[in-house]
Write an enzyme that holds these catalytic residues in place. Structure first.
Site, mmCIF file in Angstrom:
data_model
loop_
_atom_site.group_PDB
_atom_site.id
_atom_site.type_symbol
_atom_site.label_atom_id
_atom_site.label_comp_id
_atom_site.label_asym_id
_atom_site.label_seq_id
_atom_site.Cartn_x
_atom_site.Cartn_y
_atom_site.Cartn_z
ATOM 1 N N ASN A 179 0.810 -1.217 0.000
ATOM 2 C CA ASN A 179 0.000 0.000 0.000
ATOM 3 C C ASN A 179 0.843 1.266 0.000
ATOM 4 O O ASN A 179 0.450 2.282 -0.576
ATOM 5 C CB ASN A 179 -0.923 0.007 1.226
ATOM 6 C CG ASN A 179 -2.029 -1.014 1.110
ATOM 7 O OD1 ASN A 179 -2.866 -0.939 0.230
ATOM 8 N ND2 ASN A 179 -2.029 -2.003 1.997
ATOM 9 N N ASP A 216 0.421 -10.741 0.338
ATOM 10 C CA ASP A 216 1.671 -10.552 1.066
ATOM 11 C C ASP A 216 1.724 -11.423 2.317
ATOM 12 O O ASP A 216 2.772 -11.990 2.651
ATOM 13 C CB ASP A 216 1.866 -9.080 1.427
ATOM 14 C CG ASP A 216 0.672 -8.477 2.175
ATOM 15 O OD1 ASP A 216 -0.427 -9.077 2.173
ATOM 16 O OD2 ASP A 216 0.835 -7.384 2.752
ATOM 17 N N ARG A 217 0.589 -11.564 2.995
ATOM 18 C CA ARG A 217 0.555 -12.375 4.214
ATOM 19 C C ARG A 217 0.781 -13.845 3.897
ATOM 20 O O ARG A 217 1.521 -14.542 4.610
ATOM 21 C CB ARG A 217 -0.782 -12.175 4.930
ATOM 22 C CG ARG A 217 -1.024 -10.742 5.380
ATOM 23 C CD ARG A 217 -2.419 -10.555 5.945
ATOM 24 N NE ARG A 217 -2.601 -11.324 7.176
ATOM 25 C CZ ARG A 217 -3.775 -11.483 7.771
ATOM 26 N NH1 ARG A 217 -4.870 -10.963 7.239
ATOM 27 N NH2 ARG A 217 -3.861 -12.188 8.884
ATOM 28 N N ASN A 276 4.652 1.213 -0.393
ATOM 29 C CA ASN A 276 5.825 1.094 -1.256
ATOM 30 C C ASN A 276 5.750 -0.146 -2.129
ATOM 31 O O ASN A 276 5.047 -1.111 -1.801
ATOM 32 C CB ASN A 276 7.112 1.019 -0.418
ATOM 33 C CG ASN A 276 7.387 2.289 0.354
ATOM 34 O OD1 ASN A 276 7.369 3.381 -0.204
ATOM 35 N ND2 ASN A 276 7.644 2.155 1.646
ATOM 36 N N TYR A 335 -8.541 -19.682 6.312
ATOM 37 C CA TYR A 335 -9.394 -18.505 6.442
ATOM 38 C C TYR A 335 -10.831 -18.874 6.078
ATOM 39 O O TYR A 335 -11.066 -19.714 5.211
ATOM 40 C CB TYR A 335 -8.900 -17.408 5.495
ATOM 41 C CG TYR A 335 -8.609 -16.077 6.150
ATOM 42 C CD1 TYR A 335 -7.774 -15.993 7.264
ATOM 43 C CD2 TYR A 335 -9.146 -14.892 5.646
ATOM 44 C CE1 TYR A 335 -7.491 -14.775 7.845
ATOM 45 C CE2 TYR A 335 -8.871 -13.663 6.218
ATOM 46 C CZ TYR A 335 -8.045 -13.612 7.322
ATOM 47 O OH TYR A 335 -7.765 -12.393 7.902
#
Length: 262
Positions: free
Chosen positions: A12, A112-113, A14, A103
């Protein structure tokens, strides 16, 4: 000729660009995330990055990315195709992430996670459970047991919190987040009070969250810190087993290399 991989961690705040070979991530560069850029402006910046590393388009064998900013994806994809003559592969999407995603709605988890969780498991296969702590725009705690991504926690980020405080307080100075001491001092200036409050405050938050996660994760558990403030927090806290600022780039490298083995 050695083939290099261009890796993109599109966040968000960079875009982190890594240059890797099969065995390692060699170096990285950080550019601001700007959806207002054009394909050409991004492509020319990529050529600058390669030139700085002593490389050219012919040295790039693959381009791999994870992204949490969908609006930027087509710009970087087209830039890779036009200037580097390579298709940009996304994980997940073009490259599957081999974790059992627990999830409730698996598609909601940020790429990314998942990539960081996968990298932590691949780099540190020994412990039954792992927690990847990423000090990015948000501070995320992502939990892995065996080959399963269990989920995690999302907390405020260091820089975003500092920016929010500065924007809402007329008389407070801008926060540098530079702390030389290993223990907090009682601030006798506003700048010292803010810097120590943020660094040691986030260290205490991290220690507290990890202590509670240790109570619910099956052990043994190890903790991997990554992100822009990982080293700063690790210097004042002993709650991490490993500090890998390039964890996500390592994950992209491994995902690309192992994509045909699954």
């Amino acid at each position: 000729m050695t083939q290099h991989f261009l890796l993109f961690d599109i966040g968000n705040t960079n875009v982190k660009i890594g240059i890797a070979v099969e065995t390692a991530v060699l170096t990285s560069y950080v550019l601001p995330t700007d959806p207002g850029q054009t394909t050409d402006s991004i492509g020319l910046r990529l050529l600058e990055v390669l030139r700085h590393a002593g490389l050219g388009p012919a040295d790039v064998g693959a381009c791999v990315a994870s992204s949490v900013v969908p609006g930027v994806n087509p710009l970087i994809r087209r830039a890779c195709e036009r200037y580097l003559y390579r298709k940009l592969l996304f994980a997940p999407g073009d490259i599957a992430i081999p974790l059992d995603n627990r999830y409730e709605r698996p598609a909601e988890v940020g790429a990314d996670r998942l990539v960081a969780a996968y990298a932590a498991r691949r780099l540190y296969p020994g412990p039954r459970s792992l927690v990847s702590v990423d000090f990015g725009t948000a501070t995320t705690f992502d939990c892995v047991e065996g080959g399963a991504y269990l989920g995690g926690l999302i907390c405020p980020g260091v820089l975003s919190s500092a920016g929010a405080l500065s924007s809402r307080t007329a008389k407070l100075p801008r926060i540098s987040l530079e702390v030389e001491e290993d223990s907090p001092v009682i601030g006798r200036s506003t700048t010292t009070s803010l810097n120590h409050g943020f660094i040691f405050g986030f260290a205490a938050m991290t220690e507290g969250v990890l202590a509670r996660l240790n109570g619910v994760l099956p052990g043994p558990t190890e903790v991997v810190a990554t992100g822009g403030f990982a080293r700063d927090i690790a210097r004042v806290s002993s709650c991490f087993d490993h500090v890998r600022p390039d964890l996500l780039l390592q994950g992209l490298r491994l995902l690309y290399l192992e994509r045909d083995a699954r």
